[in-house]
Design a protein around this motif. Structure first.
Motif, PDB file in Angstrom:
ATOM      1  N   GLY A  29      57.102  44.797  43.941  1.00 35.48           N
ATOM      2  CA  GLY A  29      56.524  44.764  45.283  1.00 35.48           C
ATOM      3  C   GLY A  29      55.157  45.388  45.391  1.00 35.48           C
ATOM      4  O   GLY A  29      54.778  45.910  46.445  1.00 35.48           O
ATOM      5  N   LYS A  30      54.398  45.341  44.289  1.00 36.20           N
ATOM      6  CA  LYS A  30      53.069  45.958  44.289  1.00 36.20           C
ATOM      7  C   LYS A  30      51.985  44.934  43.971  1.00 36.20           C
ATOM      8  O   LYS A  30      52.173  44.056  43.137  1.00 36.20           O
ATOM      9  N   ARG A  31      50.865  45.071  44.636  1.00 36.59           N
ATOM     10  CA  ARG A  31      49.697  44.242  44.334  1.00 36.59           C
ATOM     11  C   ARG A  31      48.968  44.853  43.144  1.00 36.59           C
ATOM     12  O   ARG A  31      48.732  46.065  43.099  1.00 36.59           O
ATOM     13  N   ARG A  32      48.644  43.999  42.162  1.00 36.94           N
ATOM     14  CA  ARG A  32      47.939  44.476  40.981  1.00 36.94           C
ATOM     15  C   ARG A  32      46.827  43.518  40.599  1.00 36.94           C
ATOM     16  O   ARG A  32      46.967  42.302  40.754  1.00 36.94           O
ATOM     17  N   VAL A  33      45.739  44.079  40.122  1.00 32.46           N
ATOM     18  CA  VAL A  33      44.652  43.293  39.535  1.00 32.46           C
ATOM     19  C   VAL A  33      44.434  43.806  38.128  1.00 32.46           C
ATOM     20  O   VAL A  33      44.170  44.994  37.917  1.00 32.46           O
ATOM     21  N   ILE A  34      44.591  42.915  37.148  1.00 32.64           N
ATOM     22  CA  ILE A  34      44.488  43.299  35.741  1.00 32.64           C
ATOM     23  C   ILE A  34      43.279  42.607  35.110  1.00 32.64           C
ATOM     24  O   ILE A  34      43.314  41.396  34.863  1.00 32.64           O
ATOM     25  N   GLU A  64      50.425  39.308  43.527  1.00 38.16           N
ATOM     26  CA  GLU A  64      50.596  39.568  44.951  1.00 38.16           C
ATOM     27  C   GLU A  64      52.089  39.695  45.260  1.00 38.16           C
ATOM     28  O   GLU A  64      52.888  38.835  44.865  1.00 38.16           O
ATOM     29  N   PRO A  65      52.499  40.746  45.967  1.00 43.32           N
ATOM     30  CA  PRO A  65      53.919  40.935  46.277  1.00 43.32           C
ATOM     31  C   PRO A  65      54.384  40.009  47.398  1.00 43.32           C
ATOM     32  O   PRO A  65      53.572  39.461  48.153  1.00 43.32           O
ATOM     33  N   GLN A  66      55.678  39.865  47.501  1.00 41.70           N
ATOM     34  CA  GLN A  66      56.249  39.094  48.598  1.00 41.70           C
ATOM     35  C   GLN A  66      56.002  39.820  49.918  1.00 41.70           C
ATOM     36  O   GLN A  66      56.056  41.043  49.998  1.00 41.70           O
ATOM     37  N   SER A  67      55.716  39.054  50.956  1.00 40.24           N
ATOM     38  CA  SER A  67      55.588  39.611  52.297  1.00 40.24           C
ATOM     39  C   SER A  67      56.448  38.781  53.236  1.00 40.24           C
ATOM     40  O   SER A  67      57.188  37.891  52.805  1.00 40.24           O
ATOM     41  N   LYS A  68      56.359  39.030  54.508  1.00 41.55           N
ATOM     42  CA  LYS A  68      57.235  38.359  55.471  1.00 41.55           C
ATOM     43  C   LYS A  68      57.129  36.842  55.390  1.00 41.55           C
ATOM     44  O   LYS A  68      58.151  36.141  55.433  1.00 41.55           O
ATOM     45  N   ASN A  69      55.928  36.331  55.244  1.00 40.30           N
ATOM     46  CA  ASN A  69      55.722  34.883  55.275  1.00 40.30           C
ATOM     47  C   ASN A  69      55.127  34.324  53.983  1.00 40.30           C
ATOM     48  O   ASN A  69      54.729  33.159  53.943  1.00 40.30           O
ATOM     49  N   LYS A  70      55.064  35.149  52.932  1.00 35.69           N
ATOM     50  CA  LYS A  70      54.427  34.710  51.695  1.00 35.69           C
ATOM     51  C   LYS A  70      55.282  35.062  50.487  1.00 35.69           C
ATOM     52  O   LYS A  70      55.890  36.129  50.436  1.00 35.69           O
ATOM     53  N   LEU A  71      55.300  34.155  49.516  1.00 35.64           N
ATOM     54  CA  LEU A  71      56.045  34.374  48.280  1.00 35.64           C
ATOM     55  C   LEU A  71      55.278  35.298  47.339  1.00 35.64           C
ATOM     56  O   LEU A  71      54.033  35.324  47.363  1.00 35.64           O
ATOM     57  N   ALA A  72      55.997  36.001  46.488  1.00 35.95           N
ATOM     58  CA  ALA A  72      55.354  36.756  45.416  1.00 35.95           C
ATOM     59  C   ALA A  72      54.738  35.771  44.440  1.00 35.95           C
ATOM     60  O   ALA A  72      55.262  34.679  44.204  1.00 35.95           O
ATOM     61  N   ARG A  73      53.606  36.142  43.841  1.00 34.46           N
ATOM     62  CA  ARG A  73      52.889  35.197  42.990  1.00 34.46           C
ATOM     63  C   ARG A  73      51.964  35.912  42.019  1.00 34.46           C
ATOM     64  O   ARG A  73      51.534  37.045  42.266  1.00 34.46           O
ATOM     65  N   LEU A  74      51.696  35.236  40.928  1.00 33.89           N
ATOM     66  CA  LEU A  74      50.717  35.687  39.935  1.00 33.89           C
ATOM     67  C   LEU A  74      49.734  34.565  39.722  1.00 33.89           C
ATOM     68  O   LEU A  74      50.126  33.409  39.551  1.00 33.89           O
ATOM     69  N   TRP A  75      48.443  34.913  39.755  1.00 32.68           N
ATOM     70  CA  TRP A  75      47.434  33.910  39.411  1.00 32.68           C
ATOM     71  C   TRP A  75      46.351  34.527  38.550  1.00 32.68           C
ATOM     72  O   TRP A  75      46.204  35.738  38.477  1.00 32.68           O
ATOM     73  N   TYR A  76      45.633  33.653  37.861  1.00 32.14           N
ATOM     74  CA  TYR A  76      44.550  34.089  36.990  1.00 32.14           C
ATOM     75  C   TYR A  76      43.307  33.293  37.359  1.00 32.14           C
ATOM     76  O   TYR A  76      43.368  32.125  37.748  1.00 32.14           O
ATOM     77  N   GLY A  77      42.156  33.967  37.267  1.00 28.76           N
ATOM     78  CA  GLY A  77      40.908  33.316  37.644  1.00 28.76           C
ATOM     79  C   GLY A  77      39.784  34.323  37.720  1.00 28.76           C
ATOM     80  O   GLY A  77      39.780  35.333  37.007  1.00 28.76           O
ATOM     81  N   TRP A  78      38.856  34.095  38.635  1.00 30.70           N
ATOM     82  CA  TRP A  78      37.719  34.994  38.802  1.00 30.70           C
ATOM     83  C   TRP A  78      37.096  34.747  40.183  1.00 30.70           C
ATOM     84  O   TRP A  78      37.363  33.737  40.840  1.00 30.70           O
TER      85      TRP A  78
END
Length: 272
Positions: free
Chosen positions: A264-269, A55-69
């Protein structure tokens, strides 16, 4: 980070099907370099459609990577270097003081918190507790803690001697179940061996710390296969990420997190 740097020598253990939802998590500070590493074995059903989400950074949110389902983060890290992961424990929290989890808790924490203390404050402010699991939080400052909720009371187990391990027993009350744990013992023994060496740890040497705690594929009485779905590794200091899918060293996903977050891009891998 080259592929061979996170090659793991996996050891063989055969466990009953009741441990298919097991998990092994470790946070480690290298005594020589001061670099911070984390790793996780996610043990679950092998037909699970797991994926990595960025998930990219936005005005009120940090950029982040998570794994799950299923739109739920099992673990991850953000651009500030805050890491989280969780592991199932005996169910002990029945207090009405806390709310049931709604939505994607892990993503919520990573989006809004930069440090362990931020995350603890968020959990307390929003009256959030896990009823049948504990949570590992670690950050780029070297602060790490396991959070447990027992009969309505929050317990914090802080990092000691440069490392913190969590599997599936309650660190604050081991006798409640899932203890002793061979996976915890294996990781701790390998941590001690790593600490005794006079060389700097890297992703490969640290990665082998969890190699003896994996679960090889096995079927339950209904023929459903479970085992280690993936193993993740993060060098928080240098913002490197690696993930091995189903114990196959030919199925490695790796990122330079700083570069990935700057896109700055949202990705789902999908993991496959």
């Amino acid at each position: 980070m080259k592929r061979h740097l996170i090659f793991i020598m996996f050891s063989v253990f055969f466990l009953p099907s009741t441990t298919v939802s097991a998990c092994s998590i470790v946070y480690y500070i290298d005594k020589i370099s001061g670099k911070i590493y984390v790793a996780n074995n996610e043990d679950y059903w092998l037909d699970t459609d797991a994926y990595i989400q960025i998930e990219p950074q936005s005005k009120n949110k940090l950029a982040r990577l998570w794994y799950g389902w299923d739109d739920f983060a099992q673990g991850g890290v953000n651009s500030a270097g805050l890491f989280f992961d969780g592991a199932v424990t005996p169910k002990l929290n029945d207090s009405k003081k806390y709310k049931k989890i709604k939505g994607n808790l892990g993503d919520h924490i990573l989006a809004h918190c930069k440090t362990v203390n931020d995350a603890l404050a968020l959990l307390q402010k929003e009256k959030i507790a896990l009823g049948n699991a504990h949570m590992v939080l670690g950050d780029a400052t070297g602060n790490a803690v396991v959070v447990e909720w027992i009969n309505g009371e929050r317990k914090l187990i802080h990092i000691k001697d440069g490392y913190l391990i969590a599997t599936n027993f309650l660190l604050s009350d081991p006798e409640k179940g899932n203890y002793p744990c061979y996976r915890y013992k294996s990781i701790e023994q390998r941590i001690q061996k790593l600490k005794s060496q006079d060389t700097t740890a890297d992703m490969r040497s640290f990665g082998n710390v969890v190699g003896g705690a994996v679960q090889l594929p096995q079927q339950d009485s209904n023929g459903k296969s479970g085992g280690t779905l993936y193993t993740s590794f993060i060098n928080i200091t240098d913002m490197e990420f690696g993930l091995i899918y189903k114990l196959d060293n030919n199925k490695i996903t790796r990122f330079n997190l700083k570069e990935e977050f700057e896109k700055g891009k949202r990705r789902v891998i999908p993991l496959k």
